[in-house]
Write a protein that holds these residues in place. Structure first.
Motif, short mmCIF file in Angstrom:
data_model
loop_
_atom_site.label_atom_id
_atom_site.label_comp_id
_atom_site.label_asym_id
_atom_site.label_seq_id
_atom_site.Cartn_x
_atom_site.Cartn_y
_atom_site.Cartn_z
N ARG A 1 -23.49 43.06 -12.30
CA ARG A 1 -22.22 43.44 -12.94
C ARG A 1 -21.53 44.55 -12.14
O ARG A 1 -20.30 44.52 -11.97
CB ARG A 1 -22.48 43.88 -14.38
N ALA A 2 -22.31 45.52 -11.67
CA ALA A 2 -21.72 46.60 -10.88
C ALA A 2 -21.17 46.07 -9.56
O ALA A 2 -20.10 46.49 -9.11
CB ALA A 2 -22.77 47.68 -10.62
N LEU A 3 -21.88 45.15 -8.95
CA LEU A 3 -21.42 44.55 -7.70
C LEU A 3 -20.16 43.73 -7.93
O LEU A 3 -19.21 43.80 -7.14
CB LEU A 3 -22.53 43.68 -7.10
N ALA A 4 -20.12 42.98 -9.03
CA ALA A 4 -18.93 42.19 -9.35
C ALA A 4 -17.72 43.11 -9.56
O ALA A 4 -16.62 42.83 -9.06
CB ALA A 4 -19.17 41.35 -10.60
N ASP A 5 -17.93 44.20 -10.28
CA ASP A 5 -16.82 45.15 -10.52
C ASP A 5 -16.32 45.74 -9.21
O ASP A 5 -15.11 45.90 -9.00
CB ASP A 5 -17.28 46.27 -11.46
N ALA A 6 -17.25 46.06 -8.31
CA ALA A 6 -16.86 46.65 -7.03
C ALA A 6 -16.10 45.63 -6.17
O ALA A 6 -15.16 45.99 -5.45
CB ALA A 6 -18.10 47.15 -6.29
N LEU A 7 -16.48 44.38 -6.25
CA LEU A 7 -15.78 43.33 -5.50
C LEU A 7 -14.39 43.10 -6.08
O LEU A 7 -13.41 42.93 -5.34
CB LEU A 7 -16.58 42.04 -5.52
N LEU A 8 -14.30 43.09 -7.40
CA LEU A 8 -12.98 42.95 -8.04
C LEU A 8 -12.05 44.08 -7.64
O LEU A 8 -10.86 43.88 -7.40
CB LEU A 8 -13.14 42.90 -9.57
N VAL B 1 -15.29 33.68 -9.53
CA VAL B 1 -15.29 32.58 -10.50
C VAL B 1 -15.73 33.13 -11.85
O VAL B 1 -16.73 33.83 -11.96
CB VAL B 1 -16.22 31.45 -10.04
N SER B 2 -14.96 32.86 -12.87
CA SER B 2 -15.12 33.34 -14.25
C SER B 2 -14.80 34.82 -14.40
O SER B 2 -14.95 35.39 -15.47
CB SER B 2 -16.53 33.05 -14.80
N GLY B 3 -14.38 35.46 -13.32
CA GLY B 3 -13.96 36.86 -13.40
C GLY B 3 -15.08 37.87 -13.35
O GLY B 3 -14.84 39.08 -13.46
N GLY B 4 -16.32 37.43 -13.20
CA GLY B 4 -17.44 38.38 -13.15
C GLY B 4 -18.76 37.68 -13.36
O GLY B 4 -18.94 36.53 -12.96
N THR B 5 -19.69 38.36 -14.02
CA THR B 5 -21.01 37.78 -14.23
C THR B 5 -21.68 38.36 -15.47
O THR B 5 -21.41 39.50 -15.85
CB THR B 5 -21.91 38.02 -13.00
N ASP B 6 -22.57 37.56 -16.05
CA ASP B 6 -23.45 38.02 -17.14
C ASP B 6 -24.90 38.03 -16.70
O ASP B 6 -25.78 38.47 -17.46
CB ASP B 6 -23.36 37.08 -18.35
N GLY C 1 -30.00 50.39 -6.77
CA GLY C 1 -29.45 50.50 -8.11
C GLY C 1 -27.95 50.37 -8.16
O GLY C 1 -27.29 50.15 -7.13
N THR C 2 -27.39 50.53 -9.34
CA THR C 2 -25.95 50.33 -9.53
C THR C 2 -25.11 51.26 -8.66
O THR C 2 -24.02 50.89 -8.24
CB THR C 2 -25.58 50.52 -11.01
N GLY C 3 -25.63 52.45 -8.39
CA GLY C 3 -24.88 53.40 -7.57
C GLY C 3 -24.68 52.95 -6.14
O GLY C 3 -23.81 53.48 -5.43
N GLN C 4 -25.47 51.97 -5.70
CA GLN C 4 -25.35 51.49 -4.32
C GLN C 4 -24.59 50.18 -4.20
O GLN C 4 -24.38 49.67 -3.09
CB GLN C 4 -26.76 51.32 -3.73
N MET C 5 -24.14 49.62 -5.34
CA MET C 5 -23.45 48.34 -5.28
C MET C 5 -22.06 48.45 -4.66
O MET C 5 -21.56 47.49 -4.07
CB MET C 5 -23.35 47.72 -6.68
N ALA C 6 -21.44 49.62 -4.74
CA ALA C 6 -20.16 49.81 -4.06
C ALA C 6 -20.33 49.70 -2.55
O ALA C 6 -19.47 49.16 -1.84
CB ALA C 6 -19.54 51.15 -4.44
N THR C 7 -21.44 50.21 -2.04
CA THR C 7 -21.73 50.10 -0.61
C THR C 7 -21.93 48.64 -0.22
O THR C 7 -21.43 48.18 0.82
CB THR C 7 -22.99 50.91 -0.26
N VAL C 8 -22.67 47.89 -1.05
CA VAL C 8 -22.89 46.46 -0.78
C VAL C 8 -21.56 45.72 -0.78
O VAL C 8 -21.29 44.89 0.10
CB VAL C 8 -23.85 45.85 -1.82
N ALA C 9 -20.70 46.03 -1.77
CA ALA C 9 -19.39 45.38 -1.83
C ALA C 9 -18.55 45.72 -0.60
O ALA C 9 -17.82 44.88 -0.07
CB ALA C 9 -18.66 45.80 -3.10
#
Length: 430
Positions: free
Chosen positions: A304-311, A318-323, A383-391
């Motif tokens: 979810r954090a990665l999806a938000d960072a990509l958005l 697709v579908s605007g994100g993920t569950d 963790g979630t704090g690193q998903m912005a870097t991945v994005a």
């Protein structure tokens, strides 16, 4: 001072016997170990297994033939093998809360074929999600044996939301009256409504099969609703989010146990792979621990954090994100094909797969999207704090793919290797 756990201790086997017998192959294995250590693995169907699972996969259980089931074998000398298989099945029943579990299927596709053999006759109508919409080949798609031997009917997703069109599912099921109705797939970023599918199956007279290959670990860890109260049969692989060996299981209500077992053996296969059964038992033991529950929820939180960072970077999802664990990216607006992007990202040390998106105008071998997931990186402790870097790596990599900037890809690869070195993967020899 406490001593480090087994998973924390250095693990550097040199594969001495293999190196002596076949140095060429040993070198390839070491190269793969290095590659897995240095790159960011974002393919949602991949993961890292524990050292315990690896060890179980390579034991002397490899040496034993065991056609049949515990207590009913066609070969003698099964005193230990029977206990191994009973243990794996017992743990599967406990982890997933099912009546019956068969741990012998070799992989996911054979497991699904066993379902057909148990409940359908050649030519019967079967129904599943269309492959380009996120379904699986074995759910009746035309190029698969399941679409050749059976009459496949496919449902899809809403064009505007990317969500499963349950109205279409119901309409098709009542019209076509399938013998088997599959729910689940390979590129579904949203929660599956098992209750809705069960009601449709009841109305249409179909056997409901929940294919949870991708989300089994999330279900085991309580991070995704379970199909157990709703599905007649549950099919799953044992790798992916479950972090076990490359194998499969079929689980079902007691009333279907005999049909499922007979379909697996002697219907489709001979002796089970006992070393894989043992590794499945280990993985299920790990999945029953509190730490695995934390892992499953962390996988979803990271996705979810990665999806938000990509958005936030302007990507179309697709579908605007993920569950769950998976994010499907449509690169049409980025003016770069999915295959081109995936190959460029691979050179940057970011390993993804190109993938069709719903209503894709491009061909399957050169589609518009890429598919990413968070199981592997979560296993490494990101963790979630690193998903912005991945994005950011994905964003820069896709841009470099469009412009042909190989220098930019090399910079990303160095950054990825540095972060991966700080987060060793479980089970790796490096």
């Amino acid at each position: 001072m406490t001593s480090p756990s087994a998973e924390q201790q250095p693990f550097r086997p040199e594969h001495p016997a293999l190196t002596a017998a076949d140095p060429e192959l040993a070198a390839l294995i070491r190269a793969e170990e290095q590659l897995q250590a240095e790159t960011l693995r974002l393919i949602p169907s991949e993961n890292y297994v524990s050292r315990a699972v690896l060890e179980a996969s390579g034991t002397v259980l490899q040496n034993k033939y065991s056609e049949g089931y515990p207590g009913r074998r066609y070969y003698e000398g099964q005193q230990n093998i029977d206990q191994v298989e009973r243990l794996a099945a017992e743990r599967a029943r406990a982890v997933f809360g099912v009546d019956h579990a068969n741990v012998q299927p070799y992989s996911g596709s054979p497991a699904n074929l066993a379902v057909y053999l148990a409940f359908a006759e050649p030519g019967d109508t079967v129904m599943g999600m269309a492959l380009p919409m996120g379904g699986h080949l074995t759910h009746g798609w035309g190029v698969s044996a399941t679409g050749t031997w059976f009459r496949g009917v496919q449902y899809g997703v809403h064009r505007d939301t990317g969500l499963i069109d349950l109205d279409q599912v119901r309409e098709l099921a009542l019209k076509e009256r399938p013998t088997i109705l599959f729910c689940g797939g390979t590129a579904l970023p949203r929660t599956i409504d098992f209750a809705a599918f069960a009601e449709i199956a009841r109305e249409s007279g179909a056997v409901l099969v929940a294919d949870i290959a991708h989300i089994a670990g999330l279900i085991a860890g309580g991070a995704h609703p379970s199909p157990v109260p709703y599905a007649d049969v549950i099919s799953t692989t044992t790798h992916k989010t479950l972090r076990g060996p490359r194998g499969a299981m079929l689980m079902c209500r007691e009333e279907h146990a005999k049909a499922i077992d007979k379909a697996v053996f002697p219907g489709l296969q001979g002796g089970p792979h006992n070393q894989t059964t043992a590794a499945i038992a280990v993985a299920l033991h790990e999945a029953a621990q509190p730490a695995f529950r934390d892992y499953a929820h962390a996988v979803v939180a990271n996705a979810r954090a990665l999806a938000d960072a990509l958005l936030a970077r302007g990507f179309d999802l697709v579908s605007g994100g993920t569950d769950n664990h998976l994010v499907l990216i449509d690169l049409t607006s980025r003016d770069v094909p999915g295959k081109t992007a995936a190959k460029a990202l691979d050179r940057a040390g970011v390993v993804v797969n190109y993938n069709t998106v719903p209503y894709d105008t491009r061909k399957p071998f050169d589609p518009s999207g890429i598919r990413i997931g968070t199981p592997s990186l979560t296993s490494r402790g990101l963790g979630t704090g690193q998903m912005a870097t991945v994005a950011d790596w994905i964003d820069r990599g896709v841009t470099a793919a469009r412009t042909g900037d190989e220098d930019a890809l090399a910079v990303i690869r160095a950054e990825v290797a540095e972060v991966m070195a700080a987060h060793p993967a479980p089970g790796l020899a490096i």
